[in-house]
Design a protein around this motif. Structure first.
Motif, short mmCIF file in Angstrom:
data_model
loop_
_atom_site.label_atom_id
_atom_site.label_comp_id
_atom_site.label_asym_id
_atom_site.label_seq_id
_atom_site.Cartn_x
_atom_site.Cartn_y
_atom_site.Cartn_z
N GLU A 298 45.93 40.29 53.27
CA GLU A 298 45.85 39.75 51.92
C GLU A 298 46.85 40.37 50.94
N TYR B 93 50.26 38.64 48.78
CA TYR B 93 50.59 38.73 47.36
C TYR B 93 51.96 39.37 47.15
N THR C 177 44.66 47.67 45.17
CA THR C 177 43.87 46.53 45.64
C THR C 177 43.50 46.66 47.10
N PHE D 51 39.78 46.53 48.48
CA PHE D 51 39.33 45.58 49.50
C PHE D 51 38.81 46.30 50.73
N THR E 202 28.74 36.30 46.73
CA THR E 202 29.58 35.38 45.97
C THR E 202 29.72 35.87 44.53
N TRP F 268 31.96 38.95 44.36
CA TRP F 268 33.37 38.67 44.50
C TRP F 268 33.93 37.88 43.31
N THR F 269 33.25 36.81 42.91
CA THR F 269 33.85 35.96 41.87
C THR F 269 33.68 36.53 40.47
N ILE G 172 35.10 41.43 41.63
CA ILE G 172 36.33 41.81 42.33
C ILE G 172 37.53 40.94 41.89
N THR G 173 37.35 39.63 41.92
CA THR G 173 38.49 38.76 41.61
C THR G 173 38.97 38.91 40.16
N PHE H 124 40.87 42.01 39.89
CA PHE H 124 42.16 41.87 40.58
C PHE H 124 43.19 41.20 39.66
N LEU H 125 42.75 40.20 38.92
CA LEU H 125 43.68 39.43 38.10
C LEU H 125 43.99 40.10 36.76
#
Ligand SMILES: Nc1ncnc2c1ncn2[C@@H]1O[C@H](COP(=O)(O)OP(=O)(O)OP(=O)(O)O)[C@@H](O)[C@H]1O
Ligand SMILES: [Mg+2]
Lengths: 254, 309
Positions: A33, A37, A68, A72, A171, A174-175, A178-179, A182-183
């Protein structure tokens, strides 16, 4: 100390082997992953960008991707893998009928997931360095920083695992955790020209501190800001350390 | 052996929230004996076993195992104890032999020591040719046998077996019984729950029958049969309607009579005399059957015949 030793025993030798034999199924897929990126953003998008803070775009994002990779590496282990072992395999019930305790199990899982983040982070850095992204000798401390980051996300993820009733709840993890981290942790764009409140909020984001730490070690060599970020991570990890043990205790002791 | 008494419980209680699963029980288990827990589903056997094996903290009373307070000294107790849980918890992701070696590792037993021991135990439970199999490929009974092997990896002094032979075929059951007897001869104390009355009669020196969280009776199988049921039982299977009046007339002669959907049971001290009277009735001779009183009679008379939960 005896506790730490037995926890280590839980994961060393054949105990460790349990997970090591499963590396091909388990570790390898998630490995790619950060590379995706690095290639897509760093080389692809980077080709259209001017320099960012005086360096190539790939130089700017690579340290954040090391953080990251560490996140992960630890997170996959203490979420899905631990939940399956605990809930479906009843492995922890079996371990609890041996001299090991729940604290040993929690500690063992955190040590193993930290090991896993260490593998992810350092291998990623080694490969990324072939793109010339390492600009400071302080980068030799990266494995330590990766381990700290891994330990912090182990404690957070394992705490979540200890309380959720169903595997589907990841879910949310993560949403919603984590995500977004990450952004919005300053990996892909700098936060220092953002409004003040953004920077205040960012200071509380665990991944943002890890990104600052890696960037200081690998890119800028700014050892003062590295120390500040490392201190933040150590304090937070220390404070969170017993949380997963207590939550696992509450869940498994009936 | 250090202690003559291996497990002592006084007023032992376990609550789950409002529900009391074990309601203040007292018992003790002598060293080098086999002690049994019988009882219907939900009686509290597993709950009691889990407290003894230091997997579950008691909520009341006292519990001493191997001379130490259970739960408090769990780590030291568990080192000297083996456990076969009611629910399988083998590691599905590693092989049969690795299940044993990894488990031994948790007792600080190095692979050098545990590997030959694991091979030996595998051949004892007749799984040596499954050595490198994955767990999912084993049948239910093979998994039970592997759990028995696993519980012996640390050479325990006290072995806790929660329905060890459930799901085993008769060959495997006899194999396990034989091994349990030989362990007992070597000085291992055994704690056993089972739903097989024959197993309890054959293996247990003493046993208790539990019901709804309480101990109803305690004693050797022989004592329980002598004290709680009649020496002989006459069973009459599906008597024709015209014989029922005659059978009912015999009720006062028997110690106790039970009428079930498919048969009548007469409990008596003098089976031959009563049998002669039964045979005088218009019955198919092959439907009448005289046998000795059994543990199952004690169990059923104490805990009732209905399904409890
Ligand atoms: N973790 C738990 N939470 C709530 N109630 C429980 C829990 N574990 C057991 N119980 C209850 O305690 C009672 C005793 O259960 P236990 O498992 O000890 O029965 P058992 O005698 O082993 O039965 P079986 O023969 O079916 O194995 C049951 O009513 C059960 O529902
Ligand atoms: Mg049970």
């Amino acid at each position: 100390m005896a506790r730490v030793a037995t926890a280590a025993a839980h994961r060393t030798g054949r105990g460790f082997l349990r997970d090591i034999v499963r590396v091909p199924d388990n570790i390898v897929p998630n490995f790619f992953e950060p590379f995706l990126y690095l290639l897509a953003m760093g080389l692809g998008l980077g080709a259209y960008l001017a320099r960012i803070k005086g360096v190539r775009y790939i130089d700017f994002i690579a340290p954040g991707l090391v953080a990251t990779a560490a996140m992960f590496g630890a997170s996959f282990e203490v979420t899905f893998n631990c939940f399956v072992k605990m809930q479906f395999g009843k492995i922890y019930d079996a371990v609890m009928s041996t001299p090991l305790t729940i604290e040993d199990i929690g500690l063992g899982e955190m040590l193993w997931s930290t090991t896993r983040s260490l593998i992810y982070g350092t291998v990623f850095l080694a490969i990324a360095s072939s793109f010339g992204v390492v600009h400071s000798w302080w980068a030799v401390l990266t494995p330590v920083a990766v381990a700290l980051t891994g330990m912090m996300f182990s404690a957070i993820g394992l705490s979540f695992t200890a309380v959720i009733p169903l595997i589907d709840y990841y879910t949310y993890y993560w949403t919603m955790f984590i995500t977004p981290m990450f952004l919005f942790s300053g990996i892909f764009f700098p936060l220092d020209r953002m409004p003040n409140w953004v920077q205040v909020v960012a200071w509380f984001i665990p991944l943002h501190q890890a990104v600052d730490l890696m960037r200081a070690l690998i890119l800028t060599g700014d050892i003062g800001s590295a120390a500040a970020a490392a201190a933040w991570i150590v304090v937070v990890t220390g404070a969170l350390f017993v949380v997963p043990m207590n939550l696992l205790h509450r869940r498994l002791v009936k | 052996m250090s202690d003559p008494v291996v497990v002592v419980a006084r007023g032992l209680t376990k609550r789950f929230g409002q529900f009391e699963a074990v309601k203040g029980i007292d018992f003790h288990v002598d060293a080098e004996q086999c002690f049994g827990f019988l009882g219907p589903n939900g009686a509290g056997k597993t709950t009691t076993m889990r407290m003894i094996s230091c997997s579950s903290p008691p909520t009341g009373g006292e519990l001493t195992v191997l001379g130490m307070p259970a739960w408090v000294d769990g780590r030291r107790i568990k080192r000297r104890m083996g456990v076969v849980p009611q629910e399988n918890n083998l590691d599905e992701e590693v092989s049969v032999i690795d299940n044993l070696i990894i488990y031994a590792r948790y007792f600080d037993i190095s692979p050098k020591v545990s590997t030959p021991r694991a091979e030996e135990l595998l051949s004892f439970v007749a799984l040596e040719d499954k050595r490198d199999w994955r767990i999912y490929a084993l049948s239910g009974g093979m998994k039970r046998r592997l759990l028995v092997a696993r519980s012996l990896m640390n050479e325990p002094e006290l072995l806790i077996l929660d329905e060890p032979t459930t799901g085993l075929d008769p060959q495997a059951r006899h194999l396990v019984w034989e091994k349990l007897r030989s362990l007992k001869r070597q000085g291992v104390t055994l704690l056993l729950t089972t739903h097989y009355m024959e197993e309890a009669s054959q293996l247990c020196d003493r046993l208790v029958i539990m019901h709804e969280g309480r101990i109803l009776v305690e004693g050797s199988p022989r004592e329980l049969v002598a004290g709680h049921t009649s020496p002989q039982v006459i069973e009459v299977f599906e008597p024709p309607l015209d014989a029922e009046a005659g059978l009912a007339a015999l009720e006062p002669v028997a110690d106790r009579t039970e009428r079930l959907a498919d048969r009548w049971l007469f409990y008596t001290g003098d089976g031959d005399a009563l049998l002669a009277k039964v045979r005088a009735l218009p019955l198919d001779p092959s439907s009448v059957w005289l046998r000795g009183g059994m543990l199952e009679d004690v169990f059923l008379s104490l805990t009732g015949r209905g399904l409890l939960e």
